[in-house]
Design an enzyme around this catalytic site. Structure first.
Site: not given
Ligand code: UDX
Ligand code: UDX
Length: 464
Positions: A222, A278
């Site tokens: 990942k 991420c």
């Molecule tokens: C995810 C992945 O889990 C993270 O590792 C990845 O790299 C990015 O995306 P994401 O779903 O985007 O995270 O995060 P977020 O939208 O912040 O959601 C996490 C949720 O977990 C929040 O709603 C928060 O309230 C909840 N949470 C956090 C719990 O319910 N319990 C906790 O103890 C901490």
């Molecule tokens: C990324 C990974 O693609 C996904 O597989 C992982 O699970 C989470 O992180 P995400 O961050 O949601 O997903 O979007 P992504 O489409 O990857 O874009 C990331 C950033 O790169 C954005 O800001 C996007 O605008 C930028 N980007 C992407 C560029 O500037 N140029 C490109 O050609 C592609």
């Protein structure tokens, strides 16, 4: 073993959509998504399905189909853990902001809290699935906490990283390039647990696309995938700067190299810089892990991807200042888009935040329009940086409801997010209502340079 009841801790961008699809495709499995955030859970349960807390094309339809049938959202974490035979951990793992590894390592405190809660509540054997992106060997730590504090029940830990991209989450989940499941391949119970999760995905994913590995390979894959993707963006962004000082055009270069089947055409779009929850976090984490093993060259190599990205954001903002006769003090600058990419309301690490902050330091007045991001979020993003007081941010930033309103009387307009609607704006009318010379900065290579120059704009696009 057949999974009948799934619990997912964390109703965020990953947990919410992933569980919605599992529930949609597996009607006989009860899926309960829990979160400590009551407001978020209330929004997932909103009778008006358009009000769910995450904007993703196609997601509200999936939720409408499954919610109340076999998909449930709740704040009762204990009850959901107790009932489940498989528990996904989808809580956030932000970069640490304190102590050892500050600014680099992933903060695992929420993961540990989840593990302790599961250990306390569980009265029968459970499969624990790491969905959050985690440093390599986190599963080991999870297992030790669970085994040492649990009620003597057996826990199997699987790693099942999520590869969905925001904005296309539903299609990515429906048609994943691959599903990766890491587990203990050496034990009978480990293999059973892996098979149980394979069977869940097999409801809609063909077996060839389900990959099983050991836990560490899965965790590291990942981080590696995100590092490679981000590296491509930084690589093309590095070339964009070189294109600007030569007569080359980055889009032409990208097309030419992308037709080489070994390179491929995707992820070669020059931009104002990548954002999202991420890329940066995962690379920093990779750098931290490499350093902790004394692999300094490996660490430096990957850190450069981040340094290049920071440079790209600063360079874009500096270009605006330089072009506007070396000062933006008291000038109105319209930012079109605040989300880190189109088709999402997520703003985490969005380039717009850093460009705005840079321009505010130069005393510009910023007006923002984004079709999906709220004023509350925009101000919170800037406040979080802590560069200036909250009062000052509110004085210098205005958020409006249309692109036209943002651009009226502006000295310059900058496209920060590639929302489709920006392509078809009435640019002629926008030009008329701007101060002259009317500067337009395209941070996404979204707009037609020739047409806009013909209208009278002083046009700058990344990489040409
Ligand atoms: C995810 C992945 O889990 C993270 O590792 C990845 O790299 C990015 O995306 P994401 O779903 O985007 O995270 O995060 P977020 O939208 O912040 O959601 C996490 C949720 O977990 C929040 O709603 C928060 O309230 C909840 N949470 C956090 C719990 O319910 N319990 C906790 O103890 C901490
Ligand atoms: C990324 C990974 O693609 C996904 O597989 C992982 O699970 C989470 O992180 P995400 O961050 O949601 O997903 O979007 P992504 O489409 O990857 O874009 C990331 C950033 O790169 C954005 O800001 C996007 O605008 C930028 N980007 C992407 C560029 O500037 N140029 C490109 O050609 C592609």
């Amino acid at each position: 073993m057949k999974v009948k009841n799934i619990c997912c801790i964390g109703a965020g961008y990953v947990g919410g959509p992933t569980m919605a699809i599992i529930a949609q495709k597996s009607p006989e499995i009860t899926v309960t998504v829990v979160d400590i955030n009551e407001k978020r859970i209330a929004a997932w349960n909103d009778p008006d399905v358009e009000q769910i807390p995450i904007y993703e094309p196609g997601l509200s339809e999936v939720v409408a189909e499954a919610r109340g049938r076999n998909l449930f959202f709740s704040t009762d974490v204990d009850a959901a853990i107790d009932a489940a035979d498989m528990i996904f951990i989808s809580v956030n793992t932000p970069t640490k902001t304190y102590g050892m590894g500050k600014g680099m390592a992933a903060d695992l405190k929420y993961i540990e809290l989840c593990a302790r809660q599961i250990a306390r509540v569980a009265k029968n054997d459970k499969i624990i699935v790491e969905k959050s992106t985690l440093p390599v060997r986190t599963a080991e730590a999870l297992k030790r906490i669970l085994d040492n504090t649990g009620n003597g029940v057996n826990f199997q830990i699987l790693s099942n990283p999520e590869f969905l991209a925001e904005g296309t989450a539903v299609t990515d989940l429906h048609k994943p390039d691959r599903v990766l499941i890491g587990g203990d391949l050496d034990s009978e119970k480990g293999r059973e647990a892996i098979q149980a999760l394979v069977d869940v995905y097999a409801h809609w994913v063909t077996p060839d696309n389900i990959l099983t590995t050991n836990v560490w390979s899965s965790e590291l894959s990942k981080l590696t995938a995100n590092a490679f993707l981000a590296q491509r963006v930084s690589s093309i962004n590095a070339m964009s700067e070189l294109c600007e000082v030569t007569e080359a055009d980055v889009q032409e270069v990208a097309k030419a190299i992308g037709m080489d089947s070994r390179i491929g055409p995707k992820f070669l779009k020059a931009s104002v810089g990548f954002g999202g929850s991420c890329f940066q976090k995962d690379i920093l984490n990779l750098v931290y892990i490499a350093k902790s093993f004394g692999l300094n060259e490996v660490a430096d190599y990957w850190e450069q991807v981040i340094l290049m990205n920071d440079h790209q954001k600063r360079r874009f903002a500096a270009k605006i200042v330089k072009t506007l006769f070396n000062t933006v003090s008291g000038k109105k600058i319209a930012l079109l888009g605040w989300a880190f990419k189109k088709d999402t309301n997520d703003t985490r690490e969005s380039a717009a935040i850093y460009v705005a902050d840079y321009l505010l330091n130069e005393q510009a007045e910023i007006v923002v329009y984004d079709p999906k991001v709220t004023q509350e979020q925009i101000l919170a993003d800037l406040d979080y940086l802590g560069t200036r007081s909250e009062e000052e941010n509110r004085k210098l930033i205005t958020v409006v409801n249309t692109a036209e309103a943002a651009c009226a009387e502006a000295h310059a307009v900058a496209v920060m997010t590639e929302w489709d609607e920006f392509k078809t704006l009435d640019w002629e009318a926008i030009y008329t209502h701007m101060l002259k010379p009317a500067f337009l900065f395209d941070g996404r290579r979204l707009l037609d340079k020739e047409a806009l120059t013909d209208l009278g704009f002083e046009f700058y696009a990344i990489g040409s």
